[in-house]
Design a protein around this motif. Structure first.
Motif, PDB file in Angstrom:
ATOM      1  N   HIS A   1       0.777   6.201  -1.998  1.00  0.00           N
ATOM      2  CA  HIS A   1       1.777   7.140  -2.501  1.00  0.00           C
ATOM      3  C   HIS A   1       3.074   7.076  -1.690  1.00  0.00           C
ATOM      4  O   HIS A   1       3.159   6.429  -0.644  1.00  0.00           O
ATOM      5  CB  HIS A   1       1.218   8.564  -2.483  1.00  0.00           C
ATOM      6  CG  HIS A   1       0.879   9.057  -1.108  1.00  0.00           C
ATOM      7  ND1 HIS A   1       1.825   9.517  -0.220  1.00  0.00           N
ATOM      8  CD2 HIS A   1      -0.309   9.173  -0.452  1.00  0.00           C
ATOM      9  CE1 HIS A   1       1.247   9.899   0.914  1.00  0.00           C
ATOM     10  NE2 HIS A   1      -0.060   9.684   0.804  1.00  0.00           N
TER      11      HIS A   1
ATOM     12  N   ALA B   1      -7.295   5.527  -3.874  1.00  0.00           N
ATOM     13  CA  ALA B   1      -6.000   6.116  -3.521  1.00  0.00           C
ATOM     14  C   ALA B   1      -6.112   6.671  -2.108  1.00  0.00           C
ATOM     15  O   ALA B   1      -6.915   7.571  -1.847  1.00  0.00           O
ATOM     16  CB  ALA B   1      -5.625   7.220  -4.503  1.00  0.00           C
TER      17      ALA B   1
ATOM     18  N   ARG C   1      -4.524   8.270   1.610  1.00  0.00           N
ATOM     19  CA  ARG C   1      -3.549   9.250   2.069  1.00  0.00           C
ATOM     20  C   ARG C   1      -2.799   8.710   3.280  1.00  0.00           C
ATOM     21  O   ARG C   1      -3.402   8.173   4.213  1.00  0.00           O
ATOM     22  CB  ARG C   1      -4.234  10.563   2.458  1.00  0.00           C
ATOM     23  CG  ARG C   1      -3.259  11.623   3.005  1.00  0.00           C
ATOM     24  CD  ARG C   1      -3.995  12.804   3.603  1.00  0.00           C
ATOM     25  NE  ARG C   1      -4.736  13.548   2.580  1.00  0.00           N
ATOM     26  CZ  ARG C   1      -5.540  14.570   2.867  1.00  0.00           C
ATOM     27  NH1 ARG C   1      -5.733  14.941   4.126  1.00  0.00           N
ATOM     28  NH2 ARG C   1      -6.177  15.201   1.889  1.00  0.00           N
TER      29      ARG C   1
ATOM     30  N   ALA D   1       4.095  13.073  -0.675  1.00  0.00           N
ATOM     31  CA  ALA D   1       3.014  13.204  -1.660  1.00  0.00           C
ATOM     32  C   ALA D   1       1.673  13.073  -0.941  1.00  0.00           C
ATOM     33  O   ALA D   1       1.596  13.148   0.286  1.00  0.00           O
ATOM     34  CB  ALA D   1       3.175  12.154  -2.753  1.00  0.00           C
TER      35      ALA D   1
ATOM     36  N   GLU E   1      -2.769  11.561  -1.700  1.00  0.00           N
ATOM     37  CA  GLU E   1      -3.597  10.596  -2.415  1.00  0.00           C
ATOM     38  C   GLU E   1      -3.775  10.935  -3.894  1.00  0.00           C
ATOM     39  O   GLU E   1      -4.133  10.070  -4.703  1.00  0.00           O
ATOM     40  CB  GLU E   1      -4.967  10.462  -1.734  1.00  0.00           C
ATOM     41  CG  GLU E   1      -5.860  11.692  -1.812  1.00  0.00           C
ATOM     42  CD  GLU E   1      -5.563  12.733  -0.746  1.00  0.00           C
ATOM     43  OE1 GLU E   1      -6.387  13.655  -0.579  1.00  0.00           O
ATOM     44  OE2 GLU E   1      -4.507  12.641  -0.075  1.00  0.00           O
TER      45      GLU E   1
ATOM     46  N   ASP F   1      -1.371  11.770  -5.926  1.00  0.00           N
ATOM     47  CA  ASP F   1      -0.128  11.521  -6.653  1.00  0.00           C
ATOM     48  C   ASP F   1      -0.237  10.340  -7.610  1.00  0.00           C
ATOM     49  O   ASP F   1       0.169  10.442  -8.770  1.00  0.00           O
ATOM     50  CB  ASP F   1       1.009  11.292  -5.651  1.00  0.00           C
ATOM     51  CG  ASP F   1       2.357  11.184  -6.334  1.00  0.00           C
ATOM     52  OD1 ASP F   1       2.724  12.124  -7.057  1.00  0.00           O
ATOM     53  OD2 ASP F   1       3.035  10.158  -6.149  1.00  0.00           O
ATOM     54  N   LEU F   2      -0.737   9.216  -7.149  1.00  0.00           N
ATOM     55  CA  LEU F   2      -0.829   8.029  -7.988  1.00  0.00           C
ATOM     56  C   LEU F   2      -2.179   7.899  -8.692  1.00  0.00           C
ATOM     57  O   LEU F   2      -2.353   7.011  -9.530  1.00  0.00           O
ATOM     58  CB  LEU F   2      -0.575   6.768  -7.154  1.00  0.00           C
ATOM     59  CG  LEU F   2       0.819   6.640  -6.538  1.00  0.00           C
ATOM     60  CD1 LEU F   2       0.936   5.327  -5.766  1.00  0.00           C
ATOM     61  CD2 LEU F   2       1.913   6.732  -7.595  1.00  0.00           C
TER      62      LEU F   2
END
Length: 216
Positions: free
Chosen positions: A29, A53, A55, A33, A35, A37-38
């Motif tokens: 991300h 995803a 962080r 933001a 983890e 977010d995408l």
């Protein structure tokens, strides 16, 4: 120097039993933001990938929310140390958590895109490809850049004409650097700000489908 990623702060698209043996796509991300977010991009991605995803490891200064990969205050500073430290942390996480996957690709937005490219520069043989959304290549030389230029892994770089977040000198540097070191698929989207559009996601899907075919 590296900054450790929290393995407990990773969202996976499926459980361990279902993702073993599949190519892995790691989502990184942007600034402020986390983890999640995408993670919403998964419906746009080829189902052949297991997706993780991660962080970012740092907390930006108050009152900014979320997390960051490196300080954003000095983007004019061309010292690659901060981006490299974040990338080294990603490489260490991949070595530990992604060992059951035959191939690893990276998809990052903004800061996450810069870290993705930097990780590929640190370990040219570790990562099969990178998707760079509204990001850039960090200035400065790294020891394995020549090896990367010889391998020329596939990279997708998408950016908008109305993106006023990434400094112009970084865009210009990336425009020169990527074709010299990677097999570049680039697209500039008229009117797009520092964000991702439906058209860009469609282009990313085409790029990733090609990677799936190549990986078999």
């Amino acid at each position: 120097m590296s900054i450790s990623l929290d393995p407990a702060a990773v969202l996976w698209s499926t459980d361990a039993a279902q993702r073993a043996g599949r190519p892995l796509l790691v989502l990184l991300h942007g600034y402020g933001a986390d983890e999640r977010d995408l993670f919403g991009l998964i419906p746009y991605l080829p189902p052949e990938f297991a997706v993780a995803a991660v962080r970012a490891p740092l907390a930006p200064p108050f009152p900014a929310p979320g997390y960051s990969w490196y300080p954003i205050e000095n983007l004019e500073d061309r010292d690659p140390a901060h981006t490299t430290a974040a990338a080294a942390g990603l490489v260490a996480w991949a070595d530990d958590a992604a060992s059951t996957h035959p191939a690893i690709g990276l998809l990052g937005f903004s800061q996450g895109a810069a870290v993705s490219l930097q990780a590929m520069r640190l370990e040219p043989q570790r990562f099969a490809f990178t998707v760079n959304l509204s990001g850039y290549a960090t200035p400065g030389e790294l020891p394995r850049d020549a090896e990367l230029a010889e391998a020329k892994p596939p990279v997708f770089w998408g950016r908008g004409t109305a993106d006023d977040v990434i400094p112009a000198f970084l865009v210009e540097h990336t425009t020169q650097w990527l074709p010299a070191h990677t097999e570049l698929s680039g697209r500039v989207y008229p009117g797009l700000t520092h964000s991702v559009s439906e058209q860009e996601l469609s282009d990313v899907r085409v790029f990733l489908d090609k990677r799936v075919a190549e990986l078999g």
